[in-house]
Scaffold this motif. Structure first.
Motif, PDB file in Angstrom:
ATOM      1  N   ASP A  48       0.826  -1.208   0.000  1.00 43.31           N
ATOM      2  CA  ASP A  48       0.000   0.000   0.000  1.00 43.31           C
ATOM      3  C   ASP A  48       0.861   1.259   0.000  1.00 43.31           C
ATOM      4  N   LEU A  49       1.907   1.280   0.825  1.00 44.27           N
ATOM      5  CA  LEU A  49       2.765   2.461   0.901  1.00 44.27           C
ATOM      6  C   LEU A  49       3.515   2.694  -0.411  1.00 44.27           C
ATOM      7  N   MET A  50       4.067   1.632  -0.977  1.00 39.25           N
ATOM      8  CA  MET A  50       4.908   1.786  -2.165  1.00 39.25           C
ATOM      9  C   MET A  50       4.120   2.193  -3.402  1.00 39.25           C
ATOM     10  N   SER A  51       2.861   1.734  -3.509  1.00 34.10           N
ATOM     11  CA  SER A  51       2.062   2.052  -4.697  1.00 34.10           C
ATOM     12  C   SER A  51       1.013   3.112  -4.409  1.00 34.10           C
ATOM     13  N   VAL A  52       1.028   3.668  -3.210  1.00 36.20           N
ATOM     14  CA  VAL A  52       0.015   4.630  -2.767  1.00 36.20           C
ATOM     15  C   VAL A  52      -1.391   4.032  -2.984  1.00 36.20           C
ATOM     16  N   GLY A  53      -1.504   2.739  -2.759  1.00 33.88           N
ATOM     17  CA  GLY A  53      -2.782   2.047  -2.853  1.00 33.88           C
ATOM     18  C   GLY A  53      -3.208   1.661  -4.254  1.00 33.88           C
ATOM     19  N   VAL A  54      -2.467   2.096  -5.286  1.00 32.91           N
ATOM     20  CA  VAL A  54      -2.899   1.862  -6.674  1.00 32.91           C
ATOM     21  C   VAL A  54      -2.857   0.374  -7.027  1.00 32.91           C
ATOM     22  N   HIS A  55      -1.998  -0.412  -6.332  1.00 31.98           N
ATOM     23  CA  HIS A  55      -1.929  -1.851  -6.648  1.00 31.98           C
ATOM     24  C   HIS A  55      -3.292  -2.513  -6.509  1.00 31.98           C
ATOM     25  N   ARG A  56      -4.150  -1.982  -5.640  1.00 34.08           N
ATOM     26  CA  ARG A  56      -5.487  -2.562  -5.482  1.00 34.08           C
ATOM     27  C   ARG A  56      -6.321  -2.391  -6.761  1.00 34.08           C
ATOM     28  N   LEU A  57      -6.190  -1.243  -7.402  1.00 33.90           N
ATOM     29  CA  LEU A  57      -6.913  -1.010  -8.660  1.00 33.90           C
ATOM     30  C   LEU A  57      -6.365  -1.894  -9.773  1.00 33.90           C
ATOM     31  N   TRP A  58      -5.032  -2.042  -9.816  1.00 33.08           N
ATOM     32  CA  TRP A  58      -4.438  -2.935 -10.814  1.00 33.08           C
ATOM     33  C   TRP A  58      -4.947  -4.364 -10.636  1.00 33.08           C
ATOM     34  N   LYS A  59      -5.013  -4.816  -9.395  1.00 35.24           N
ATOM     35  CA  LYS A  59      -5.465  -6.185  -9.123  1.00 35.24           C
ATOM     36  C   LYS A  59      -6.942  -6.354  -9.454  1.00 35.24           C
ATOM     37  N   ASP A  60      -7.746  -5.319  -9.176  1.00 31.04           N
ATOM     38  CA  ASP A  60      -9.156  -5.376  -9.570  1.00 31.04           C
ATOM     39  C   ASP A  60      -9.290  -5.525 -11.086  1.00 31.04           C
ATOM     40  N   ALA A  61      -8.488  -4.762 -11.827  1.00 29.69           N
ATOM     41  CA  ALA A  61      -8.541  -4.827 -13.297  1.00 29.69           C
ATOM     42  C   ALA A  61      -8.125  -6.203 -13.799  1.00 29.69           C
ATOM     43  N   ALA A  62      -7.088  -6.774 -13.174  1.00 27.09           N
ATOM     44  CA  ALA A  62      -6.624  -8.100 -13.593  1.00 27.09           C
ATOM     45  C   ALA A  62      -7.664  -9.172 -13.295  1.00 27.09           C
ATOM     46  N   ALA A  63      -8.290  -9.093 -12.129  1.00 26.16           N
ATOM     47  CA  ALA A  63      -9.315 -10.076 -11.776  1.00 26.16           C
ATOM     48  C   ALA A  63     -10.501  -9.988 -12.726  1.00 26.16           C
ATOM     49  N   ALA A  64     -10.890  -8.774 -13.097  1.00 22.96           N
ATOM     50  CA  ALA A  64     -11.983  -8.607 -14.053  1.00 22.96           C
ATOM     51  C   ALA A  64     -11.616  -9.199 -15.411  1.00 22.96           C
ATOM     52  N   LYS A  65     -10.350  -9.038 -15.804  1.00 32.93           N
ATOM     53  CA  LYS A  65      -9.883  -9.602 -17.076  1.00 32.93           C
ATOM     54  C   LYS A  65      -9.920 -11.127 -17.040  1.00 32.93           C
ATOM     55  N   LEU A  66      -9.545 -11.726 -15.913  1.00 32.63           N
ATOM     56  CA  LEU A  66      -9.570 -13.189 -15.808  1.00 32.63           C
ATOM     57  C   LEU A  66     -11.004 -13.715 -15.825  1.00 32.63           C
ATOM     58  N   TRP A 208      12.503   1.987   6.712  1.00 30.31           N
ATOM     59  CA  TRP A 208      11.764   2.538   7.851  1.00 30.31           C
ATOM     60  C   TRP A 208      10.688   1.588   8.366  1.00 30.31           C
ATOM     61  N   VAL A 209       9.877   1.053   7.442  1.00 27.53           N
ATOM     62  CA  VAL A 209       8.696   0.284   7.841  1.00 27.53           C
ATOM     63  C   VAL A 209       9.024  -1.188   8.069  1.00 27.53           C
ATOM     64  N   ALA A 210       9.744  -1.783   7.115  1.00 23.66           N
ATOM     65  CA  ALA A 210      10.045  -3.220   7.190  1.00 23.66           C
ATOM     66  C   ALA A 210      11.409  -3.496   7.809  1.00 23.66           C
ATOM     67  N   LYS A 211      12.165  -2.428   8.088  1.00 23.41           N
ATOM     68  CA  LYS A 211      13.528  -2.570   8.639  1.00 23.41           C
ATOM     69  C   LYS A 211      14.398  -3.425   7.715  1.00 23.41           C
ATOM     70  N   ASP A 212      14.181  -3.272   6.401  1.00 26.78           N
ATOM     71  CA  ASP A 212      14.894  -4.107   5.433  1.00 26.78           C
ATOM     72  C   ASP A 212      15.037  -3.349   4.120  1.00 26.78           C
ATOM     73  N   ARG A 213      15.995  -2.441   4.052  1.00 32.59           N
ATOM     74  CA  ARG A 213      16.221  -1.667   2.835  1.00 32.59           C
ATOM     75  C   ARG A 213      16.701  -2.552   1.691  1.00 32.59           C
ATOM     76  N   ASP A 214      17.582  -3.518   1.981  1.00 30.35           N
ATOM     77  CA  ASP A 214      18.210  -4.312   0.927  1.00 30.35           C
ATOM     78  C   ASP A 214      17.197  -5.120   0.125  1.00 30.35           C
ATOM     79  N   SER A 215      16.220  -5.723   0.814  1.00 30.96           N
ATOM     80  CA  SER A 215      15.228  -6.525   0.099  1.00 30.96           C
ATOM     81  C   SER A 215      14.423  -5.668  -0.868  1.00 30.96           C
ATOM     82  N   TYR A 216      14.078  -4.464  -0.450  1.00 33.94           N
ATOM     83  CA  TYR A 216      13.291  -3.602  -1.327  1.00 33.94           C
ATOM     84  C   TYR A 216      14.145  -2.994  -2.435  1.00 33.94           C
ATOM     85  N   GLN A 217      15.433  -2.836  -2.192  1.00 36.58           N
ATOM     86  CA  GLN A 217      16.342  -2.440  -3.267  1.00 36.58           C
ATOM     87  C   GLN A 217      16.367  -3.519  -4.341  1.00 36.58           C
TER      88      GLN A 217
END
Length: 262
Positions: A48-66, A208-217
């Motif tokens: 949610d933080l990384m996509s500012v919530g937009v990933h939910r709309l992308w997933k809705d669109a994909a589910a509708a396509k399926l 900051w949030v996950a205490k894991d910069r390397d994984s997100y890099q």
């Protein structure tokens, strides 16, 4: 943002990319598992933080396509904490209530047990079942599922061609393939803004949030190494899928690739 593990990205021979590095494909599997072990507990909040919530709309669109239907067996590979599977289950049940039919079966499969456990803890739908398994060696018989989906996961497989071949193998004749994945922004300004956000902000938020910069890099770098829309469409066609289409989302930041097992 990513929606699951599976088995490591784009590869050549026994080499595979891990972010901007090339590593042994077998080592890549272990490294990707480590990334998702690390991020599983904070995974949904980070999406949610990384996509500012937009990933939910992308997933809705994909589910509708399926377009899940009553009585279908739907395999959601790299299904992570079950975001897509919950959508498929609810859509199939709504269609069932309108026109009848059997219950759908939605199988969530992910290579990473920590992600599956996080999804089970989050809760599922009656149609859902959970399984740990490998996108490149699916624990399912030939021609056994009506639809196959993989969302934000295929760039994490060590050999994309093997994962696509497995998708084609397990789909019934007339079955549907769907992949939702980060792709290539279609204009220069969008690309510049997205690069600035992903390379500078996302690793910091991960720290900051996950205490894991390397994984997100790594996750940001893996997006850059993934084939663009046309190149990935060609890979899907090479795996034997027909009528392959591409739908860009948010100016190509993400894309839905859809094809048919015919």
């Amino acid at each position: 943002m990513t929606d699951a593990s599976s088995h490591g990205p784009h590869s050549s021979g026994d080499r595979s990319s891990f972010g901007f590095r090339d590593v042994d494909a077998r080592e890549k599997v272990k490294m990707v598992r480590g990334v998702f072990d690390s991020v599983a507990s904070s995974y949904d909040v980070m999406n949610d933080l990384m996509s500012v919530g937009v990933h939910r709309l992308w997933k809705d669109a994909a589910a509708a396509k399926l377009n899940p239907r009553p009585g279908e067996t739907i395999l959601d590979v790299a299904g992570g904490t079950g975001d897509m599977a919950r959508r498929y289950s609810k859509m199939a049940r709504a269609a069932q209530e309108r026109r009848g039919g059997e219950d759908a079966s939605v199988i969530v499969l992910d290579y990473n047990a920590e992600m599956i456990l996080a999804g089970v803890h989050k809760g599922g739908e009656p149609e859902m079942s959970w399984s740990v398994g490998d996108a490149m060696n699916l624990p399912l018989p030939d021609a056994s599922v009506d639809a196959y989906s993989i969302s934000f996961g295929i760039r994490n497989v060590a050999h994309i061609d093997k994962a696509l071949a497995e998708a084609r193998r397990v789909l019934k004749p007339g079955g549907r393939f769907l992949c939702l994945e980060f792709s290539r922004p279609t204009t220069g300004p969008i690309r510049a803004a997205y690069d600035a956000w992903s390379f500078h902000a996302i690793p910091r938020i991960g720290g900051w949030v996950a205490k894991d910069r390397d994984s997100y890099q790594y996750l940001v770098e893996s997006i850059r190494r993934f084939p663009d829309q046309a190149a990935f469409k060609a890979l899907i066609e090479d795996a034997g899928f027909k009528r392959v289409s591409v739908t860009n989302l948010s100016g190509g930041i993400a894309a839905i690739h859809h094809g048919w097992a015919i």
